[in-house]
Design an enzyme around this catalytic site. Structure first.
Site, PDB file in Angstrom:
ATOM      1  N   HIS A 199       0.775  -1.278  -0.108  1.00  0.00           N
ATOM      2  CA  HIS A 199      -0.045  -0.027   0.222  1.00  0.00           C
ATOM      3  C   HIS A 199       1.016   1.318  -0.166  1.00  0.00           C
ATOM      4  O   HIS A 199       0.240   2.374   0.052  1.00  0.00           O
ATOM      5  CB  HIS A 199      -1.031  -0.006   1.049  1.00  0.00           C
ATOM      6  CG  HIS A 199      -0.181   0.236   2.538  1.00  0.00           C
ATOM      7  ND1 HIS A 199       0.406  -0.714   3.314  1.00  0.00           N
ATOM      8  CD2 HIS A 199      -0.121   1.347   3.035  1.00  0.00           C
ATOM      9  CE1 HIS A 199       1.133  -0.277   4.274  1.00  0.00           C
ATOM     10  NE2 HIS A 199       0.665   1.131   4.368  1.00  0.00           N
TER      11      HIS A 199
HETATM   12  C1  UD1 Z   1      -1.807   5.914   5.060  1.00  0.00           C
HETATM   13  C2  UD1 Z   1      -0.840   6.475   5.564  1.00  0.00           C
HETATM   14  C3  UD1 Z   1       0.425   5.591   5.941  1.00  0.00           C
HETATM   15  C4  UD1 Z   1       0.265   4.254   6.402  1.00  0.00           C
HETATM   16  C5  UD1 Z   1      -1.328   3.784   5.998  1.00  0.00           C
HETATM   17  C6  UD1 Z   1      -1.803   2.482   6.907  1.00  0.00           C
HETATM   18  C7  UD1 Z   1      -0.265   8.861   5.412  1.00  0.00           C
HETATM   19  C8  UD1 Z   1       0.614   9.787   4.701  1.00  0.00           C
HETATM   20  N1  UD1 Z   1      -0.278   7.525   4.979  1.00  0.00           N
HETATM   21  O1  UD1 Z   1      -1.764   5.829   4.020  1.00  0.00           O
HETATM   22  O2  UD1 Z   1       1.579   5.753   6.522  1.00  0.00           O
HETATM   23  O3  UD1 Z   1       0.741   3.071   6.214  1.00  0.00           O
HETATM   24  O4  UD1 Z   1      -2.175   4.676   5.843  1.00  0.00           O
HETATM   25  O5  UD1 Z   1      -2.743   1.776   6.142  1.00  0.00           O
HETATM   26  O6  UD1 Z   1      -1.023   9.256   6.393  1.00  0.00           O
HETATM   27  N2  UD1 Z   1      -9.269   5.191   1.103  1.00  0.00           N
HETATM   28  C9  UD1 Z   1     -10.308   4.595   0.807  1.00  0.00           C
HETATM   29  N3  UD1 Z   1     -11.238   4.229   2.099  1.00  0.00           N
HETATM   30  C10 UD1 Z   1     -10.574   4.356   3.283  1.00  0.00           C
HETATM   31  C11 UD1 Z   1      -9.086   4.816   3.424  1.00  0.00           C
HETATM   32  C12 UD1 Z   1      -8.620   5.288   2.087  1.00  0.00           C
HETATM   33  O7  UD1 Z   1     -10.959   4.252   0.038  1.00  0.00           O
HETATM   34  O8  UD1 Z   1     -10.916   4.167   4.552  1.00  0.00           O
HETATM   35  C13 UD1 Z   1      -8.504   5.443  -0.051  1.00  0.00           C
HETATM   36  C14 UD1 Z   1      -8.729   6.582  -0.622  1.00  0.00           C
HETATM   37  O9  UD1 Z   1      -8.878   6.665  -2.157  1.00  0.00           O
HETATM   38  C15 UD1 Z   1      -7.362   7.365  -0.297  1.00  0.00           C
HETATM   39  C16 UD1 Z   1      -6.300   6.503  -0.624  1.00  0.00           C
HETATM   40  O10 UD1 Z   1      -7.152   5.034  -0.088  1.00  0.00           O
HETATM   41  O11 UD1 Z   1      -7.208   8.290  -1.172  1.00  0.00           O
HETATM   42  C17 UD1 Z   1      -5.462   6.436   0.598  1.00  0.00           C
HETATM   43  O12 UD1 Z   1      -5.695   6.735   1.820  1.00  0.00           O
HETATM   44  P1  UD1 Z   1      -4.728   7.755   2.975  1.00  0.00           P
HETATM   45  O13 UD1 Z   1      -5.248   7.556   4.216  1.00  0.00           O
HETATM   46  O14 UD1 Z   1      -4.563   9.162   2.108  1.00  0.00           O
HETATM   47  O15 UD1 Z   1      -3.362   7.082   2.816  1.00  0.00           O
HETATM   48  P2  UD1 Z   1      -2.972   5.476   2.902  1.00  0.00           P
HETATM   49  O16 UD1 Z   1      -2.389   5.009   1.723  1.00  0.00           O
HETATM   50  O17 UD1 Z   1      -4.190   4.776   3.469  1.00  0.00           O
HETATM   51  N1  UDP Z   2      -3.715  -4.933   8.650  1.00  0.00           N
HETATM   52  C1  UDP Z   2      -4.946  -5.593   8.717  1.00  0.00           C
HETATM   53  N2  UDP Z   2      -5.518  -5.973   7.606  1.00  0.00           N
HETATM   54  C2  UDP Z   2      -4.775  -6.003   6.281  1.00  0.00           C
HETATM   55  C3  UDP Z   2      -3.845  -5.519   6.193  1.00  0.00           C
HETATM   56  C4  UDP Z   2      -2.967  -5.142   7.633  1.00  0.00           C
HETATM   57  O1  UDP Z   2      -5.607  -5.993   9.680  1.00  0.00           O
HETATM   58  O2  UDP Z   2      -5.552  -6.355   5.393  1.00  0.00           O
HETATM   59  C5  UDP Z   2      -2.856  -4.987   9.827  1.00  0.00           C
HETATM   60  C6  UDP Z   2      -1.544  -5.456  10.261  1.00  0.00           C
HETATM   61  O3  UDP Z   2      -1.557  -6.833  10.559  1.00  0.00           O
HETATM   62  C7  UDP Z   2      -1.054  -4.424  10.992  1.00  0.00           C
HETATM   63  C8  UDP Z   2      -1.450  -3.375  10.490  1.00  0.00           C
HETATM   64  O4  UDP Z   2      -2.567  -3.679   9.841  1.00  0.00           O
HETATM   65  O5  UDP Z   2      -1.165  -4.821  12.314  1.00  0.00           O
HETATM   66  C9  UDP Z   2      -0.455  -2.632   9.612  1.00  0.00           C
HETATM   67  O6  UDP Z   2      -1.149  -1.383   9.035  1.00  0.00           O
HETATM   68  P1  UDP Z   2      -0.661  -1.121   7.650  1.00  0.00           P
HETATM   69  O7  UDP Z   2       0.035  -2.242   6.753  1.00  0.00           O
HETATM   70  O8  UDP Z   2      -2.003  -0.591   7.013  1.00  0.00           O
HETATM   71  O9  UDP Z   2       0.231   0.303   7.692  1.00  0.00           O
HETATM   72  P2  UDP Z   2       1.656   0.622   8.286  1.00  0.00           P
HETATM   73  O10 UDP Z   2       2.036  -0.480   9.407  1.00  0.00           O
HETATM   74  O11 UDP Z   2       2.530   0.197   7.012  1.00  0.00           O
HETATM   75  O12 UDP Z   2       1.815   1.982   8.597  1.00  0.00           O
END
Ligand code: UD1
Ligand code: UDP
Length: 365
Positions: A214
């Protein structure tokens, strides 16, 4: 002014700020310990909002419902952080907490730390001191700024402490371990009792690979994304791939169709993820949290990044960095892994309780 009779019993008020998936998991552990010794107000920025990215974690990890959900949602980094800042300021002005607690490295972390600092409310950071030394990563910017605004810096490792020291941060720095290790113990135990995902997906232990992807540096770069997908497509083994919404959009833009051995599923719930991780033969990921969970579970990990903050997992031999390189990915998957020793990493001693104690000065049981 006369002190109220039970002044000693008045509890410290702490506003905890969360917004994204990994923060719910971290907050679940801290919140449980903190509520034994303090009054916690939980603020959800709404950065993640889909049921499978948010509500399911509150339910499975028994996290109290947020006192506020700001409903910020998805947009560009500046607009998202700016909207959070404005709304968090209003809530913090109203609640006037003694301290603010933030977790990890997302935009919600940065906005929470900034909002508190501007109001002169001490801010404490869970998972302080992590560095990838890559300023192009949004997470790196978020962590560096948050650490420099924080009063108490809760570190998972000695490396994190050393990273902070190099930036002149030594006051209020504590080695507490990683709250995600505590969450995982709870999650794996519960998953063994309750999760049906392995049955539903017809999985046999150690006969599949698990993939999560992601990070913006992979999903938003077509060359890197294609290169990773080419590698996955060439693997002659069953692959389970819970797809983050950001990745779902990126795969759609690419017009990519998964080959039959790759099972794309919606984002897994925490208990589903604990079950999937525990029985995977290898985990391939660009997630920070998943790299550590792989280590704690004794599952070899291939990290689809050029660097990692969790350098100890690589030094131990359990985690291999392959970047987005197809050949390196395939080589890592096909080579038999010498598992070797797995010394305890990041676990600490009940990190959630230690954090609650350090924040409040009171022992948390
Ligand atoms: C964010 C964090 C990242 C973290 C990740 C965990 C920042 C800059 N990034 O990244 O560090 O590892 O969360 O998962 O804060 N979206 C949906 N539904 C949701 C949430 C997001 O559809 O409930 C989609 C939207 O299109 C959005 C994209 O995902 O634009 C990215 O979401 P965003 O929260 O901006 O960043 P993450 O990639 O989730
Ligand atoms: N996780 C989850 N479902 C998923 C992917 C990740 O429950 O489909 C959990 C994972 O086990 C870990 C946490 O989410 O506990 C990690 O979050 P993510 O990978 O979104 O973000 P990061 O740690 O890279 O910031």
């Amino acid at each position: 002014m006369a002190m109220p009779k039970d002044a000693a019993k008045i509890r410290m008020k702490v506003c905890s700020i969360v917004g994204a998936r990994p923060q719910f998991i971290k907050a679940a552990v801290v919140s449980r310990a903190l509520r034994a010794v303090a009054r916690e107000i939980l603020i959800h920025t709404g950065q993640h909002y889909d049921t499978e990215m948010s509500a399911v974690f509150f339910q499975e990890l028994e996290i109290p419902a947020p006192d506020y959900n700001l409903g910020i949602g998805s947009t560009s980094h500046g607009a998202q952080t700016g909207r959070m800042l404005e709304q968090l300021e209003a809530v913090l002005e109203k609640e006037r907490p003694d301290r603010v607690l933030v977790f990890g490295d997302t935009n919600s972390t940065l906005a929470g730390a900034l909002a508190a600092a501007k109001l002169k409310i001490p801010v404490d950071h869970v998972e302080a001191g992590l560095r990838s030394f890559t300023r192009s990563m949004p997470e790196e910017v978020n962590r560096v700024v948050t650490d420099h605004l924080s009063s108490l810096l809760f570190c998972p490792s000695q490396t994190a402490i050393e990273n902070l020291a190099r930036e002149g941060l030594t006051n209020g720095v504590h080695l507490v371990g990683d709250v995600m290790a505590e969450a995982l113990r709870f999650g794996v135990h519960r998953a063994q009792q309750r999760s049906m995902i392995s049955k539903h997906l017809d999985l046999r232990p150690k006969q599949y690979l698990l993939v999560t992807l992601h990070r913006a540096e992979n999903t938003d770069d077509h060359v890197r994304l294609r290169s990773i997908l080419t590698g996955l497509a060439a693997i002659d083994e069953k692959i389970i791939f819970p797809v983050h919404p950001r990745t779902e959009a990126a795969l759609g833009n690419l017009g990519w169709t998964a080959p039959p051995h790759i099972n794309l599923i919606p984002p897994a719930s925490y208990l589903e993820m604990c079950a999937l991780e525990s029985d995977a033969r290898i985990i391939l990921t660009d997630s920070g949290g998943v790299q550590k969970e792989a280590y704690w579970l004794g599952v070899p990990c291939i990290t689809l990044r050029d660097e990692t903050e969790w350098v100890e997992t690589v030094a131990s031999g359990w985690n291999r960095l392959v970047g987005a390189d197809t050949d390196r990915l395939l080589k890592a998957v096909s080579k038999a892994w010498e598992s070797g020793l797995r010394p305890p990493l990041y676990e600490g001693e009940r990190p959630g309780h230690r954090i609650a104690e350090l924040i409040t000065g009171k022992e948390s049981h």
